[in-house]
Design an enzyme around this catalytic site. Structure first.
Site, PDB file in Angstrom:
ATOM      1  N   CYS A   1      20.102  65.082   1.738  1.00  0.00           N
ATOM      2  CA  CYS A   1      20.384  65.897   2.926  1.00  0.00           C
ATOM      3  C   CYS A   1      20.402  67.374   2.524  1.00  0.00           C
ATOM      4  CB  CYS A   1      21.736  65.502   3.509  1.00  0.00           C
ATOM      5  SG  CYS A   1      22.346  66.656   4.742  1.00  0.00           S
TER       6      CYS A   1
ATOM      7  N   GLN B   1      38.256  71.975   5.036  1.00  0.00           N
ATOM      8  CA  GLN B   1      37.111  72.639   5.650  1.00  0.00           C
ATOM      9  C   GLN B   1      35.834  72.320   4.869  1.00  0.00           C
ATOM     10  OE1 GLN B   1      36.957  74.448   8.384  1.00  0.00           O
ATOM     11  NE2 GLN B   1      39.130  74.599   8.871  1.00  0.00           N
TER      12      GLN B   1
ATOM     13  N   CYS C   1      36.318  77.175  17.741  1.00  0.00           N
ATOM     14  CA  CYS C   1      35.057  76.499  17.409  1.00  0.00           C
ATOM     15  C   CYS C   1      34.260  76.209  18.681  1.00  0.00           C
ATOM     16  CB  CYS C   1      35.322  75.215  16.629  1.00  0.00           C
ATOM     17  SG  CYS C   1      36.419  74.085  17.486  1.00  0.00           S
TER      18      CYS C   1
END
Ligand code: SAH
Length: 469
Positions: free
Chosen positions: A166, A289, A424
């Site tokens: 990825c 995070q 967010c």
């Protein structure tokens, strides 16, 4: 007006992008939403669904590519759906996000465009917009020939497409996954099949401390033990910087990845990472995070906006594992963190201790309940200080749905000098700012931070100041 129907082929110029990164093109004013079509493209698309005022269409062919198109790094970017805008040049991605925040503040928040253009600072981007994630959770499955594969779920489905590389993840992911797949093949270890509920290996969780290089691998299994566990341990533990190997038991028929039970196979139970000068101890179950480089910039801005000189009382609402609280505690008199998940508060307390921070207190509960509870406490209830009832600064970092009304209302009653809002979702941010500004606050600073390059998500930090100051 012309009537469109399913399977019609249209040719359209894409003039805009929606909140999820889908291209928007209009024919005689009638809009079509086309996934994977980029702003500036002229595309051929097949109509898939027609509504009263708009329609969806599937991209068939890019007739004239947008000048903002770039060669996608990952061959699977369209199937995966994790990187909605990978085909868009990174600079253009940043512009898209800056505009998204700006437009929401104007449209939903009701702020004057001139004000936003005067105070909004340029979005904080990344130098390297790939390989930024310190955490990856790869589902494990079986291919047509019966071999175990690791990869990702094809967008909105649960079939696994093999890909161990990825582009958002760290380079170590591939070696770790290939090592696990080799072990599975050699020892005939089955992959979990969610349609039958059979098979053993469900997911592999990999984490890396960017500041420390420490690596963690946790194998999530539908059972309690891996066959020939020692063989897996012996190969994985030889990978450079490997620090923690564990299994997690999840025998439920669920989409939730991790179960509750953890067993360390080798090394330490946790890894350590640092953000700035604060250390964090992270277990496979901890929240942390995922983009530490941008997190440090984002929370650094939050601290700057808070304008601390060492005398302040600060509430940090929706504090998670206390990342912002601990950053602020270094510069304030005291910080009070509130978070609804008890385990996160445990982590916050441990992290405070790990860093020798004694001026931060943490409370489990909903922000909209804990805050009024302290504000409305009458007389000299033990444990309620003046600083708690009359804080200098309130910081909020809520989930996408934004702040509860009761929380906003209590903040307004408390009248802190400054409110720092970390968000967010700029739509709910704009909605909440409207309430706060109607209640006596003024928008002073706004800055977007790109925490998730290649995706449509964007974080924003905002400073509000009390009007009468
Ligand atoms: N700053 C935090 C992350 C905040 S994410 C950190 O760095 O760790 C938003 C957090 O709000 C999540 O941890 C979520 O569990 C929490 N949350 C959701 N609803 C809440 C509520 N009503 N009251 C308090 N916390 C809440």
């Amino acid at each position: 007006m012309e009537q469109y129907k399913k399977n019609d082929i249209i040719v359209v110029f894409v003039e805009d992008m929606g909140a999820d990164g889908e291209g928007i093109g209009k024919i005689n004013g009638f809009p079509f939403f086309i996934k994977d079509a980029l702003i500036g493209d002229t595309v051929e698309a097949r109509v898939t669904k027609v509504k009263r005022n708009y329609a969806y269409a599937r991209l068939e062919k890019v007739m004239t590519p947008s000048s903002f198109r770039t060669e996608p790094v990952c061959a699977f970017h369209r199937q995966c759906g994790g990187c909605q805008i990978q085909a868009l040049d990174y600079r253009e991605q940043l512009r898209f996000k800056q505009d998204k925040v700006r437009n929401n503040l104007i449209r939903i928040g009701g702020f004057e465009p001139a004000l936003i253009d005067r105070i909004m600072e340029p979005i904080v981007g990344m130098e390297d917009s790939f390989h930024y994630r310190n955490k990856a959770q790869f589902p494990i499955g079986t291919d047509r020939d019966g071999n175990p594969v690791a990869g990702f779920y094809a967008g909105r489905t649960h079939s696994i497409i093999a890909n161990t590389d990825c582009a958002l993840g760290v380079k170590e992911n591939q070696l770790i996954l290939e090592t696990i797949l080799d072990y599975m093949r050699e020892n005939h270890v089955s992959a979990y099949d969610e349609t039958t509920g059979r098979g053993l290996v469900r997911h592999v969780l990999i984490r890396k401390g960017f500041a420390t290089d420490e690596l963690m691998v946790c194998v999530i299994i539908n059972g309690t033990k891996l066959p020939a566990e020692e063989k897996l341990v012996s190969t994985l533990s030889r990978i450079e910087n490997m620090t923690s190997l564990s299994v997690n038991v999840n025998t439920e028929n669920t989409n939730v990845i991790m179960g509750k039970k953890l067993r360390t196979l080798w090394g330490s139970d946790t890894i350590t990472d640092r953000l700035g000068d604060i250390s964090f101890r992270i277990s496979p179950l901890s929240f942390y995070q995922v983009n530490p480089v941008q997190t440090q910039k984002l929370y650094g801005l939050a601290v700057e906006y808070a304008g601390l000189i060492g005398q302040e009382s600060v509430w940090d609402l929706y504090c998670g594992i206390g990342t912002i609280s601990l950053f602020m505690a270094r510069k304030a008199k005291c910080v009070y963190g509130v978070e609804v998940i008890p385990q996160a508060i445990e982590d916050a307390k441990q992290n405070a201790e790990l860093n020798g921070i004694t001026n931060a207190q943490f409370f489990v509960g909903k922000a909209e309940e804990v805050l009024p509870e302290y504000y409305d406490a009458t007389g000299d209830v033990t444990g309620v200080s003046d600083g708690m009832r009359h804080p200098d600064v309130i910081v909020v970092d809520p989930p996408r749905k934004g702040c509860d009304e009761k929380c906003l209302e209590t903040m307004l009653r408390m009248q802190p000098d400054r409110i720092v809002y970390v968000s967010c979702d700029s739509a709910t941010l704009a909605r909440d700012l409207k309430t706060l500004c109607a209640g006596g606050y003024e928008l002073r600073r706004v800055r977007a931070v790109d925490q998730f390059p290649q995706t449509v998500h964007v974080e924003t930090v905002v400073l509000l100041q009390r009007k009468d100051m």
